[in-house]
Scaffold this motif. Structure first.
Motif, PDB file in Angstrom:
ATOM      1  N   MET A   8      49.011 -14.756  65.842  1.00 41.29           N
ATOM      2  CA  MET A   8      48.233 -14.922  64.616  1.00 41.29           C
ATOM      3  C   MET A   8      48.576 -13.776  63.664  1.00 41.29           C
ATOM      4  SD  MET A   8      44.526 -15.966  66.261  1.00 41.29           S
ATOM      5  CE  MET A   8      43.635 -15.770  64.729  1.00 41.29           C
ATOM      6  N   GLU A   9      48.551 -14.057  62.369  1.00 39.39           N
ATOM      7  CA  GLU A   9      48.737 -13.003  61.374  1.00 39.39           C
ATOM      8  C   GLU A   9      47.348 -12.540  60.941  1.00 39.39           C
ATOM      9  OE1 GLU A   9      51.491 -13.697  58.161  1.00 39.39           O
ATOM     10  OE2 GLU A   9      52.606 -15.115  59.412  1.00 39.39           O
ATOM     11  N   ILE A  10      47.065 -11.266  61.184  1.00 41.35           N
ATOM     12  CA  ILE A  10      45.746 -10.715  60.878  1.00 41.35           C
ATOM     13  C   ILE A  10      45.929  -9.399  60.139  1.00 41.35           C
ATOM     14  CG2 ILE A  10      43.576  -9.872  61.849  1.00 41.35           C
ATOM     15  CD1 ILE A  10      44.202 -11.643  64.302  1.00 41.35           C
ATOM     16  N   GLY A  11      45.295  -9.296  58.981  1.00 43.05           N
ATOM     17  CA  GLY A  11      45.383  -8.087  58.176  1.00 43.05           C
ATOM     18  C   GLY A  11      44.584  -6.940  58.772  1.00 43.05           C
ATOM     19  N   GLU A  12      44.885  -5.751  58.285  1.00 39.62           N
ATOM     20  CA  GLU A  12      44.190  -4.548  58.737  1.00 39.62           C
ATOM     21  C   GLU A  12      42.701  -4.631  58.412  1.00 39.62           C
ATOM     22  OE1 GLU A  12      45.498  -2.029  60.569  1.00 39.62           O
ATOM     23  OE2 GLU A  12      47.245  -3.345  60.638  1.00 39.62           O
ATOM     24  N   MET A  13      41.896  -4.052  59.277  1.00 44.06           N
ATOM     25  CA  MET A  13      40.452  -3.913  59.118  1.00 44.06           C
ATOM     26  C   MET A  13      39.696  -5.253  59.113  1.00 44.06           C
ATOM     27  SD  MET A  13      40.628  -0.715  59.207  1.00 44.06           S
ATOM     28  CE  MET A  13      38.927  -0.250  59.063  1.00 44.06           C
ATOM     29  N   THR A  14      40.347  -6.319  59.521  1.00 38.65           N
ATOM     30  CA  THR A  14      39.656  -7.606  59.633  1.00 38.65           C
ATOM     31  C   THR A  14      38.845  -7.602  60.920  1.00 38.65           C
ATOM     32  OG1 THR A  14      41.069  -8.945  58.233  1.00 38.65           O
ATOM     33  CG2 THR A  14      40.078 -10.068  60.096  1.00 38.65           C
ATOM     34  N   ALA A  15      37.643  -8.182  60.858  1.00 38.69           N
ATOM     35  CA  ALA A  15      36.737  -8.182  62.005  1.00 38.69           C
ATOM     36  C   ALA A  15      36.392  -9.616  62.416  1.00 38.69           C
ATOM     37  CB  ALA A  15      35.461  -7.427  61.649  1.00 38.69           C
ATOM     38  N   PHE A  16      36.652  -9.910  63.678  1.00 37.81           N
ATOM     39  CA  PHE A  16      36.230 -11.177  64.281  1.00 37.81           C
ATOM     40  C   PHE A  16      34.975 -10.872  65.088  1.00 37.81           C
ATOM     41  CE2 PHE A  16      40.633 -11.947  63.416  1.00 37.81           C
ATOM     42  CZ  PHE A  16      40.742 -13.316  63.205  1.00 37.81           C
ATOM     43  N   ALA A  17      33.868 -11.491  64.719  1.00 36.78           N
ATOM     44  CA  ALA A  17      32.599 -11.243  65.402  1.00 36.78           C
ATOM     45  C   ALA A  17      32.619 -11.831  66.815  1.00 36.78           C
ATOM     46  CB  ALA A  17      31.449 -11.834  64.590  1.00 36.78           C
ATOM     47  N   PHE A  18      31.573 -11.538  67.546  1.00 37.24           N
ATOM     48  CA  PHE A  18      31.356 -12.045  68.893  1.00 37.24           C
ATOM     49  C   PHE A  18      31.436 -13.571  68.898  1.00 37.24           C
ATOM     50  CE2 PHE A  18      28.262 -12.968  72.406  1.00 37.24           C
ATOM     51  CZ  PHE A  18      28.977 -12.352  73.432  1.00 37.24           C
ATOM     52  N   MET A  19      32.130 -14.135  69.864  1.00 39.97           N
ATOM     53  CA  MET A  19      32.188 -15.567  70.142  1.00 39.97           C
ATOM     54  C   MET A  19      33.025 -16.397  69.159  1.00 39.97           C
ATOM     55  SD  MET A  19      30.482 -15.894  72.977  1.00 39.97           S
ATOM     56  CE  MET A  19      29.948 -17.575  73.163  1.00 39.97           C
ATOM     57  N   VAL A  20      33.822 -15.790  68.301  1.00 41.37           N
ATOM     58  CA  VAL A  20      34.703 -16.554  67.412  1.00 41.37           C
ATOM     59  C   VAL A  20      35.754 -17.267  68.259  1.00 41.37           C
ATOM     60  CG1 VAL A  20      36.472 -16.349  65.609  1.00 41.37           C
ATOM     61  CG2 VAL A  20      34.327 -15.085  65.409  1.00 41.37           C
ATOM     62  N   VAL A  21      36.093 -18.507  67.869  1.00 44.99           N
ATOM     63  CA  VAL A  21      37.092 -19.289  68.595  1.00 44.99           C
ATOM     64  C   VAL A  21      38.227 -19.692  67.652  1.00 44.99           C
ATOM     65  CG1 VAL A  21      37.538 -21.343  69.995  1.00 44.99           C
ATOM     66  CG2 VAL A  21      35.304 -20.247  70.088  1.00 44.99           C
ATOM     67  N   PRO A  22      39.365 -19.006  67.736  1.00 38.42           N
ATOM     68  CA  PRO A  22      40.528 -19.496  66.989  1.00 38.42           C
ATOM     69  C   PRO A  22      41.131 -20.696  67.727  1.00 38.42           C
ATOM     70  CG  PRO A  22      41.056 -17.432  68.090  1.00 38.42           C
ATOM     71  CD  PRO A  22      39.613 -17.734  68.387  1.00 38.42           C
ATOM     72  N   ASP A  23      41.937 -21.452  67.047  1.00 42.29           N
ATOM     73  CA  ASP A  23      42.541 -22.652  67.618  1.00 42.29           C
ATOM     74  C   ASP A  23      43.251 -22.343  68.944  1.00 42.29           C
ATOM     75  OD1 ASP A  23      43.351 -25.580  66.511  1.00 42.29           O
ATOM     76  OD2 ASP A  23      44.894 -24.771  67.825  1.00 42.29           O
ATOM     77  N   ILE A  24      42.951 -23.116  69.962  1.00 40.46           N
ATOM     78  CA  ILE A  24      43.520 -22.888  71.297  1.00 40.46           C
ATOM     79  C   ILE A  24      44.951 -23.390  71.395  1.00 40.46           C
ATOM     80  CG2 ILE A  24      43.327 -23.620  73.716  1.00 40.46           C
ATOM     81  CD1 ILE A  24      40.301 -23.374  73.422  1.00 40.46           C
ATOM     82  N   MET A  25      45.275 -24.449  70.679  1.00 46.14           N
ATOM     83  CA  MET A  25      46.598 -25.055  70.817  1.00 46.14           C
ATOM     84  C   MET A  25      47.637 -24.513  69.851  1.00 46.14           C
ATOM     85  SD  MET A  25      45.126 -28.738  71.534  1.00 46.14           S
ATOM     86  CE  MET A  25      43.631 -28.702  72.461  1.00 46.14           C
ATOM     87  N   PHE A  26      47.220 -24.187  68.631  1.00 40.55           N
ATOM     88  CA  PHE A  26      48.159 -23.731  67.603  1.00 40.55           C
ATOM     89  C   PHE A  26      47.622 -22.515  66.854  1.00 40.55           C
ATOM     90  CE2 PHE A  26      48.725 -28.284  68.255  1.00 40.55           C
ATOM     91  CZ  PHE A  26      50.080 -28.346  68.579  1.00 40.55           C
TER      92      PHE A  26
END
Length: 171
Positions: A56-74
């Motif tokens: 995944m492309e994720i910028g600096e200082m980005t925050a994913f909170a508890f229990m976030v679900v990104p796509d499992i397949m792609f």
């Protein structure tokens, strides 16, 4: 209209044929990484897991909170800009498996975006820089930069210009 590639299938529904579209081992690895990251309280560790193992492309200082679900397949189809917040229990989908076809689309989340808790982001959408997505929103179409959106179906609550005016009046 969302930007997705469509792939028709014959016979059983597309989800039944999942391992014709994506490797079992890729899904297995992605599931393990996502489960670990969902419960990890350290933002840098989460982002590192997503970047390293899910591409995944994720910028600096980005925050994913508890229990976030990104796509499992792609998950590699997901891009999140810098200094954004993805709220608790949000799901970001880059695929959808339907009866007679499946669809895959990039999800692009800009810089300094705030996504509230319990949102679902569908494949093929773009969320512009500094947009705010209210909790519980189904993001089924693009969100303009600076807009405040919410609801199911998602609607624009305030445009960028209206948000700027409100901010000026409140300060």
């Amino acid at each position: 209209m969302r930007r997705t590639e469509r792939y028709p299938v014959k016979g059983a529904n597309s989800l039944w044929q999942i391992y014709k579209t994506v490797s079992f081992w890729k899904v297995f690895k992605n599931t393990a990484i996502i489960l670990i990251a969902r419960y990890t309280p350290f933002m840098k560790v989460k982002n590192s897991l997503y970047r390293t193992f899910l591409n995944m492309e994720i910028g600096e200082m980005t925050a994913f909170a508890f229990m976030v679900v990104p796509d499992i397949m792609f998950p590699e189809k997901i891009t999140v800009g810098k200094n954004s917040i993805i709220g608790y229990n949000t799901t970001i989908l880059a695929h959808e498996y339907l009866i007679q076809e499946y669809r895959i689309g990039d999800v692009i989340i800009g810089d300094e975006v705030m996504i509230g808790a319990n949102c679902t982001i569908l494949p093929g959408v773009s969320i512009g820089d500094k947009a705010i997505v209210s909790a519980g929103t189904l993001v089924h179409k693009d969100v303009p930069a600076g807009a405040f959106v919410g609801g199911n179906p998602m609607q624009i609550i305030y445009t960028k210009e209206e948000m700027e005016k409100r901010n000026r009046e409140n300060f």
